[in-house]
Design an enzyme around this catalytic site. Structure first.
Site, short mmCIF file in Angstrom:
data_model
loop_
_atom_site.label_atom_id
_atom_site.label_comp_id
_atom_site.label_asym_id
_atom_site.label_seq_id
_atom_site.Cartn_x
_atom_site.Cartn_y
_atom_site.Cartn_z
CB CYS A 251 -30.28 32.95 -39.16
SG CYS A 251 -29.21 33.24 -40.74
NE ARG B 57 -22.94 31.70 -45.76
CZ ARG B 57 -24.19 31.79 -46.25
NH1 ARG B 57 -24.77 31.47 -47.28
NH2 ARG B 57 -25.24 31.39 -45.19
CG HIS C 215 -27.52 31.26 -35.79
ND1 HIS C 215 -28.38 30.72 -36.77
CD2 HIS C 215 -26.67 31.91 -36.34
CE1 HIS C 215 -27.73 31.05 -37.94
NE2 HIS C 215 -26.61 31.76 -37.66
N1 GLN Z 1 -29.92 30.93 -45.98
C1 GLN Z 1 -29.85 32.07 -45.45
C2 GLN Z 1 -28.60 32.97 -45.94
O1 GLN Z 1 -27.52 32.20 -45.90
C3 GLN Z 1 -29.85 31.88 -43.93
C4 GLN Z 1 -28.80 31.14 -43.29
C5 GLN Z 1 -28.80 30.60 -42.01
O2 GLN Z 1 -29.99 30.70 -41.20
N2 GLN Z 1 -27.70 30.60 -41.38
O3 GLN Z 1 -28.68 34.05 -45.81
#
Ligand code: GLN
Length: 251
Positions: free
Chosen positions: A101, A135, A205
């Protein structure tokens, strides 16, 4: 009687374990440790935090976990400068690099956050942009073929604002069966880079390795350069975790 020294030891180096560690990254490392120990393999973990030099010969597997944008800001510059050469040298000699990620986003050339561009370490041809859209969150399953003709399902959870696009000729880690993957558009998930496919990035993850013990075993065997397959373990519980993650993803 003292325990016999293990014949082989998996050496893992966790990069930025205090900052890049959301969604069970520590659990991923514990799973690697346990699966080594159950087989009589040694396990040694080291770490390299901000400003600390990285030993490019010191580990068989380098791990970069997930991180919030805030923490990625702190690590990106350090990764692209202090640790860059050593990580490239490690990948070039065949060490496994596994980045999850937020760590995955830093494997490429850049992570664009509005007006700000965070540098990547340049181990894979990819770019990430933080989009205005929602997101990308939810259970995810992808089909991977680590060895030709032997497809497997990786199941996990994703939660990222960044959208990643691979450069021309870059292989994804897998094909999205359920979920969003790299960007929610092209059906690709993760990246498989490096001359021996030993540099792996993924958005999965939640936690990746306890849900996909077979993948953990592949990482161990590849990192140690084993010719023979690892001894099988009683994976009743791990298989149940995998089945439940697949079910959550709807496949
Ligand atoms: N900060 C990054 C995003 O939001 C990765 C987030 C994460 O590792 N879950 O894209």
């Amino acid at each position: 009687m003292p325990e016999a020294e293990p014949e082989r030891t998996l050496r893992v180096c966790a990069l930025y374990p205090d900052l890049m560690n959301i969604y069970a990254d520590r659990g991923n490392l514990l799973l690697l440790e346990q699966r080594c120990r159950w087989r009589g393999l040694g396990f040694a973990v080291s770490s390299a935090g901000l400003d600390e030099p990285l030993d490019g010969d010191g580990a068989d597997l380098y791990y970069i976990g997930g991180g919030q944008d805030r923490d990625q800001r702190l690590c990106a510059q350090d990764l692209a400068s202090v640790k860059r050469d050593a990580l490239h040298a490690a990948a070039a000699r065949g060490a496994v690099v596994l980045a999850v990620c937020g760590g995955y986003q830093l494997l490429g050339h850049s992570y664009q956050l509005g007006d700000e561009t965070l540098p990547g370490v340049g181990l894979a041809e990819l770019e990430t942009v933080r989009a205005d859209g929602p997101r990308l969150i939810g259970n995810v399953a992808i089909e991977v073929e680590l060895e030709p003709g032997r497809p497997h399902v990786l199941a996990g959870f994703e939660n990222h604002g960044g959208r990643t696009v691979l450069g021309d000729g870059m292989a994804p880690l897998g094909r999205v069966l359920r979920g969003h993957g790299n960007n929610g558009r092209d059906g690709q998930e993760g990246v498989r880079a490096g001359s021996a496919g030993n540099v792996i990035g993924t958005y999965l993850h939640g936690p990746l390795l306890p849900k996909n013990a077979w993948f953990a075993d592949w990482l161990i065997a590849t990192a140690l350069g084993l010719e023979e397959p690892l001894a099988p373990l009683d994976d009743t519980l791990e298989d149940a975790a995998h089945a439940s993650a697949r079910q959550a993803a709807g496949i």
